[in-house]
Design a protein around this motif. Structure first.
Motif, PDB file in Angstrom:
ATOM      1  N   TYR A 208       0.794  -1.224   0.000  1.00  0.00           N
ATOM      2  CA  TYR A 208       0.000   0.000   0.000  1.00  0.00           C
ATOM      3  C   TYR A 208       0.827   1.276   0.000  1.00  0.00           C
ATOM      4  O   TYR A 208       0.332   2.336  -0.373  1.00  0.00           O
ATOM      5  CB  TYR A 208      -1.014  -0.018   1.154  1.00  0.00           C
TER       6      TYR A 208
ATOM      7  N   PHE B 100       2.789   5.326  -3.419  1.00  0.00           N
ATOM      8  CA  PHE B 100       3.063   6.690  -2.955  1.00  0.00           C
ATOM      9  C   PHE B 100       4.566   6.969  -2.978  1.00  0.00           C
ATOM     10  O   PHE B 100       5.000   8.055  -3.354  1.00  0.00           O
ATOM     11  CB  PHE B 100       2.511   6.895  -1.543  1.00  0.00           C
TER      12      PHE B 100
ATOM     13  N   LEU C 169     -22.431   7.360 -17.419  1.00  0.00           N
ATOM     14  CA  LEU C 169     -21.844   7.269 -18.752  1.00  0.00           C
ATOM     15  C   LEU C 169     -22.690   6.430 -19.699  1.00  0.00           C
ATOM     16  O   LEU C 169     -22.562   6.550 -20.909  1.00  0.00           O
ATOM     17  CB  LEU C 169     -20.422   6.692 -18.676  1.00  0.00           C
TER      18      LEU C 169
ATOM     19  N   ASN D 241     -12.708  13.976  -6.722  1.00  0.00           N
ATOM     20  CA  ASN D 241     -11.984  13.031  -7.566  1.00  0.00           C
ATOM     21  C   ASN D 241     -12.649  12.773  -8.912  1.00  0.00           C
ATOM     22  O   ASN D 241     -12.189  11.955  -9.683  1.00  0.00           O
ATOM     23  CB  ASN D 241     -11.825  11.694  -6.829  1.00  0.00           C
TER      24      ASN D 241
ATOM     25  N   TYR E 149     -13.830  12.443 -12.580  1.00  0.00           N
ATOM     26  CA  TYR E 149     -13.161  12.565 -13.877  1.00  0.00           C
ATOM     27  C   TYR E 149     -14.183  12.504 -15.014  1.00  0.00           C
ATOM     28  O   TYR E 149     -14.120  13.288 -15.945  1.00  0.00           O
ATOM     29  CB  TYR E 149     -12.120  11.457 -14.019  1.00  0.00           C
TER      30      TYR E 149
ATOM     31  N   THR F 181      -8.476  16.316 -11.775  1.00  0.00           N
ATOM     32  CA  THR F 181      -8.166  15.166 -12.624  1.00  0.00           C
ATOM     33  C   THR F 181      -7.840  15.590 -14.059  1.00  0.00           C
ATOM     34  O   THR F 181      -6.955  15.026 -14.687  1.00  0.00           O
ATOM     35  CB  THR F 181      -9.335  14.168 -12.641  1.00  0.00           C
TER      36      THR F 181
ATOM     37  N   VAL G 267      -4.278  17.030 -14.055  1.00  0.00           N
ATOM     38  CA  VAL G 267      -3.271  15.973 -13.954  1.00  0.00           C
ATOM     39  C   VAL G 267      -3.223  15.171 -15.258  1.00  0.00           C
ATOM     40  O   VAL G 267      -2.148  14.821 -15.747  1.00  0.00           O
ATOM     41  CB  VAL G 267      -3.564  15.060 -12.741  1.00  0.00           C
TER      42      VAL G 267
ATOM     43  N   PHE H 223      -0.140  14.153 -17.818  1.00  0.00           N
ATOM     44  CA  PHE H 223       0.200  12.775 -18.156  1.00  0.00           C
ATOM     45  C   PHE H 223       0.096  12.498 -19.656  1.00  0.00           C
ATOM     46  O   PHE H 223       0.677  11.543 -20.148  1.00  0.00           O
ATOM     47  CB  PHE H 223      -0.658  11.785 -17.354  1.00  0.00           C
TER      48      PHE H 223
ATOM     49  N   ALA I 244       0.466  15.203  -9.930  1.00  0.00           N
ATOM     50  CA  ALA I 244      -0.329  14.190  -9.233  1.00  0.00           C
ATOM     51  C   ALA I 244      -0.192  14.357  -7.715  1.00  0.00           C
ATOM     52  O   ALA I 244      -1.182  14.278  -6.977  1.00  0.00           O
ATOM     53  CB  ALA I 244       0.087  12.789  -9.655  1.00  0.00           C
TER      54      ALA I 244
ATOM     55  N   VAL J 108      -3.425  15.165  -5.226  1.00  0.00           N
ATOM     56  CA  VAL J 108      -3.978  14.272  -4.198  1.00  0.00           C
ATOM     57  C   VAL J 108      -3.714  14.801  -2.787  1.00  0.00           C
ATOM     58  O   VAL J 108      -4.358  14.366  -1.832  1.00  0.00           O
ATOM     59  CB  VAL J 108      -3.422  12.829  -4.315  1.00  0.00           C
TER      60      VAL J 108
ATOM     61  N   PRO K 298      -5.687   4.761  -0.028  1.00  0.00           N
ATOM     62  CA  PRO K 298      -5.883   4.847  -1.484  1.00  0.00           C
ATOM     63  C   PRO K 298      -7.291   5.269  -1.886  1.00  0.00           C
ATOM     64  O   PRO K 298      -7.479   5.788  -2.991  1.00  0.00           O
ATOM     65  CB  PRO K 298      -5.604   3.413  -1.958  1.00  0.00           C
ATOM     66  N   ILE K 299      -8.275   5.086  -1.005  1.00  0.00           N
ATOM     67  CA  ILE K 299      -9.645   5.460  -1.351  1.00  0.00           C
ATOM     68  C   ILE K 299      -9.760   6.969  -1.553  1.00  0.00           C
ATOM     69  O   ILE K 299     -10.641   7.448  -2.255  1.00  0.00           O
ATOM     70  CB  ILE K 299     -10.608   4.933  -0.267  1.00  0.00           C
TER      71      ILE K 299
ATOM     72  N   ILE L 100      -7.598   8.750  -3.135  1.00  0.00           N
ATOM     73  CA  ILE L 100      -6.945   9.138  -4.382  1.00  0.00           C
ATOM     74  C   ILE L 100      -7.933   8.975  -5.541  1.00  0.00           C
ATOM     75  O   ILE L 100      -8.611   7.946  -5.631  1.00  0.00           O
ATOM     76  CB  ILE L 100      -5.717   8.231  -4.648  1.00  0.00           C
ATOM     77  N   ALA L 101      -7.996   9.969  -6.409  1.00  0.00           N
ATOM     78  CA  ALA L 101      -8.847   9.835  -7.599  1.00  0.00           C
ATOM     79  C   ALA L 101      -8.409   8.578  -8.346  1.00  0.00           C
ATOM     80  O   ALA L 101      -7.218   8.382  -8.577  1.00  0.00           O
ATOM     81  CB  ALA L 101      -8.692  11.055  -8.491  1.00  0.00           C
ATOM     82  N   PRO L 102      -9.363   7.716  -8.728  1.00  0.00           N
ATOM     83  CA  PRO L 102      -8.968   6.479  -9.415  1.00  0.00           C
ATOM     84  C   PRO L 102      -8.149   6.748 -10.676  1.00  0.00           C
ATOM     85  O   PRO L 102      -7.252   5.968 -11.010  1.00  0.00           O
ATOM     86  CB  PRO L 102     -10.300   5.800  -9.742  1.00  0.00           C
ATOM     87  N   LEU L 103      -8.426   7.862 -11.356  1.00  0.00           N
ATOM     88  CA  LEU L 103      -7.636   8.204 -12.539  1.00  0.00           C
ATOM     89  C   LEU L 103      -6.172   8.402 -12.147  1.00  0.00           C
ATOM     90  O   LEU L 103      -5.259   7.859 -12.776  1.00  0.00           O
ATOM     91  CB  LEU L 103      -8.161   9.491 -13.180  1.00  0.00           C
ATOM     92  N   ILE L 104      -5.950   9.178 -11.081  1.00  0.00           N
ATOM     93  CA  ILE L 104      -4.578   9.469 -10.648  1.00  0.00           C
ATOM     94  C   ILE L 104      -3.918   8.199 -10.115  1.00  0.00           C
ATOM     95  O   ILE L 104      -2.738   7.953 -10.360  1.00  0.00           O
ATOM     96  CB  ILE L 104      -4.571  10.609  -9.602  1.00  0.00           C
ATOM     97  N   MET L 105      -4.696   7.347  -9.428  1.00  0.00           N
ATOM     98  CA  MET L 105      -4.143   6.072  -8.974  1.00  0.00           C
ATOM     99  C   MET L 105      -3.653   5.270 -10.181  1.00  0.00           C
ATOM    100  O   MET L 105      -2.574   4.697 -10.151  1.00  0.00           O
ATOM    101  CB  MET L 105      -5.205   5.288  -8.190  1.00  0.00           C
TER     102      MET L 105
ATOM    103  N   TYR M 228      -2.579   6.458 -13.014  1.00  0.00           N
ATOM    104  CA  TYR M 228      -1.331   7.071 -13.484  1.00  0.00           C
ATOM    105  C   TYR M 228      -0.155   6.689 -12.593  1.00  0.00           C
ATOM    106  O   TYR M 228       0.952   6.447 -13.078  1.00  0.00           O
ATOM    107  CB  TYR M 228      -1.461   8.598 -13.492  1.00  0.00           C
TER     108      TYR M 228
ATOM    109  N   GLN N 180      -7.176  -0.890  -4.608  1.00  0.00           N
ATOM    110  CA  GLN N 180      -7.453   0.492  -4.212  1.00  0.00           C
ATOM    111  C   GLN N 180      -8.692   0.563  -3.310  1.00  0.00           C
ATOM    112  O   GLN N 180      -8.698   1.305  -2.337  1.00  0.00           O
ATOM    113  CB  GLN N 180      -7.661   1.392  -5.441  1.00  0.00           C
TER     114      GLN N 180
ATOM    115  N   PHE O 198     -14.193   2.986 -14.956  1.00  0.00           N
ATOM    116  CA  PHE O 198     -13.896   3.851 -16.096  1.00  0.00           C
ATOM    117  C   PHE O 198     -12.505   4.471 -15.975  1.00  0.00           C
ATOM    118  O   PHE O 198     -11.642   4.269 -16.841  1.00  0.00           O
ATOM    119  CB  PHE O 198     -14.967   4.943 -16.192  1.00  0.00           C
ATOM    120  N   ASP O 199     -12.284   5.202 -14.874  1.00  0.00           N
ATOM    121  CA  ASP O 199     -11.081   6.029 -14.746  1.00  0.00           C
ATOM    122  C   ASP O 199      -9.785   5.224 -14.828  1.00  0.00           C
ATOM    123  O   ASP O 199      -8.854   5.607 -15.533  1.00  0.00           O
ATOM    124  CB  ASP O 199     -11.089   6.786 -13.410  1.00  0.00           C
TER     125      ASP O 199
END
Lengths: 270, 288
Positions: free
Chosen positions: A19, A23, A114, A203, A205, A221, A224, A228, A242, A246, B107-108, B110-115, B117, B162, B224-225
């Protein structure tokens, strides 16, 4: 008891490794000079903040943080007020109409936004709500309300109706009863709702990606992801963006952990 | 009595929002799914069920459907196993307990998109941290996200790990609600820890299990992310889920009609799966 717990520390190590690695790697990449080709496992032996400078100076990440902050604040405030109001009749009155409303809310909770992106895009164009704050706020609000309403409903059910009945007898109107008697009692679950919906809004996106298409309004998002998109030309700046993106939530979480975890437990009510 | 009925006015704002941003688009989407609209031109024709029929023969769509099932059910299974194990592990006191719980929940945030990346820094073919380790052990470096099936596995694992903390916290709360006397009674009666777990702890955790399964399943099916973040190579890659695939059909290759049809199927699929699973879990709770 104490003597037998050594194995727990042994098991904890791989868990912490898994985990913490993401990071750690993120930090080494962000702190390393872009031309430094050493392994990402190795912390640089020097202090280099150039990547953070690049990320901040481009202005994009700061703008993203600002815009996400605005959207999150409005979304969360509206969710608390509109969600709590909607939960009040659902908790207090059992009728077939309210049963139908509950099923509708359940349906909205399950539908991935979506899956209706094609018509939703048309709807947003029709209302001229593309690339506006209110556009994203309304979308986030709509799709996050169901969870908030369910949390509020189950909490209001646990409150005795004696108080609001007394208020009604005293001639209090419905709105006043709600805002002066029910709403103040909701404090513990309001914290829960704010945390759960706030994290999701911050968060987000999918909504920002498709409904914020002008450079005037961005999100964390989106900012960032733009770094990327050019990760090969400046990997350090991407990593630094990033980190900055965060950081706000990570810091909040470390200070207010107790509330975050309680919030997650509350959200599991059916 | 008059005022008792007027209380329903309180959910009018919600109904308006749902009407405008969910129900109307949803119905409009069903209509568009019968057209060959490209998403931009004002003209299009109604082509009946063609989009739906095309789905049946579209190999790519089959692959997308398979991926969605892997993301949804795969994550759910992994999260229950690891989440429950973690909860059992963290249920008794030891000094590092708070630290482990905090770190595995982090980790929860963190935006899943950034995770996604961040994980890219680890699984990248050139210079990725994982390949450095692989090289250290003298094995061949792997292109972790360059091969479709492997990328699907990586995405599945990232999502599972995550959000493992969600199940962990739900199970922990469930465990803390079990009165200690049950376990004490079991140990007095000479029942081993394994049997105590299967016959006492697990049945009492049934409500926690239901909640956790439903949350994880819906989350996994909507994934999705992370897919977007870890499929940088080409949008035509083999990692699509239903929702990434339908946005690709709409925004990248201008098949709005087909995209809308996939949307209808996606919605129906998620709804049916959720209802069936909820019903099954309810039954299980009764049996246990």
């Amino acid at each position: 008891m104490r003597k037998k717990s050594w194995w727990r520390y042994l098991v904890s190590l791989p868990i912490l490794f898994v985990y913490l690695t993401p990071f750690y790697i993120l930090l080494t990449v962000a702190l390393k000079h872009p031309h430094d080709a050493s392994s990402r496992w190795v912390m640089p032996g020097y202090l280099y903040l150039g990547s953070f400078e690049t990320a901040i100076n481009s202005g994009r990440i700061i703008q993203g943080i600002q815009d996400s902050f605005i959207v999150t604040m409005f979304t969360v405030t509206l969710i608390v007020i509109i969600g709590a109001m909607a939960a009040y009749p659902l908790a207090r009155r059992i009728s077939s109409l309210n049963k139908f409303v509950r099923i509708l809310i359940m349906g909205v909770m399950m539908i991935p936004p979506l899956s209706i992106i094609v018509p939703l895009y048309r709807t947003m164009l029709f209302f001229d709500a593309m690339s506006t704050y209110h556009g994203v706020i309304l979308l986030q609000l709509t799709y996050q309300l169901p969870l908030a309403i369910f949390i509020f409903t189950s909490f209001i059910r646990s409150l005795t109706p004696a108080l609001d009945e007394a208020a009604a007898i005293d001639g209090c109107g419905l709105l006043r009863t709600f805002f002066s008697i029910i709403f103040p009692q909701l404090r513990p679950v309001i914290v829960t709702v704010v945390i759960l919906t706030g994290v999701t809004a911050w968060n987000d996106y999918q909504f920002s990606l498709y409904f914020l298409q002008s450079p005037q309004i961005s999100s964390v998002t989106l900012a960032v992801s733009r770094f990327f998109a050019q990760v090969n030309s400046n990997i350090g700046a991407a990593a630094a963006s990033a980190v900055l993106g965060v950081l706000p939530l990570v810091v909040l979480f470390l200070f207010l952990q107790k509330y975050f975890i309680k919030g997650m437990v509350d959200s599991a009510v059916k | 009595m008059r005022s008792r009925k007027r209380i329903n006015l309180f959910y009018i704002p919600v109904l308006i929002l749902f009407g405008v941003f969910v129900v109307y688009p949803f119905i409009d989407g069903i209509r568009i799914s019968f057209t060959n609209w490209n998403g931009f031109l004002p003209t299009y024709n109604y082509i009946g069920l063609t989009n739906y029929i095309n789905m049946v023969s579209d190999q790519w769509f089959h692959n997308v459907f398979r991926n969605t099932i892997i993301y949804g059910f795969g994550s759910t299974i992994i999260q229950q196993i690891i989440g429950l194990s973690m909860a059992l592990f963290l249920d008794s006191k030891f000094k590092a307990r708070g630290l482990v719980r905090t770190i595995s929940y982090l980790p929860i945030m963190i935006a899943p998109l950034i995770m996604g990346y961040i994980i890219f820094f680890i699984v990248q073919f050139r210079g990725g941290a994982l390949n450095d380790l692989v090289g250290l052990f003298g094995m061949d470096r792997l292109d972790w996200v360059g091969v479709p099936n492997r990328a699907v596995t990586v995405i599945l694992l990232v999502n599972s790990l995550q959000y493992m903390g969600v199940s962990m916290v739900i199970y922990l709360a469930g465990l803390q609600n079990i009165p200690n006397m049950y376990k004490e009674a079991a140990s007095v009666d000479g029942i081993g820890p394994w049997n105590t777990f299967w016959h006492i702890t697990l049945p009492l955790l049934a409500p926690a299990l239901s909640a956790s399964v439903v949350i994880n399943l819906i989350g996994g099916l909507k994934l999705f992310d992370i897919i977007r973040a870890l499929s940088p190579a080409a949008p035509s890659s083999g990692t699509h889920s239903l929702v990434t695939f339908l946005t690709y059909q709409y925004f990248n290759i201008e098949q709005a009609g087909y995209s809308a049809a996939i949307g209808v199927v996606t919605f129906a699929f998620i709804l049916i799966v959720s209802i069936v699973v909820i019903k099954l879990l309810d039954k299980m709770e009764v049996v246990l």
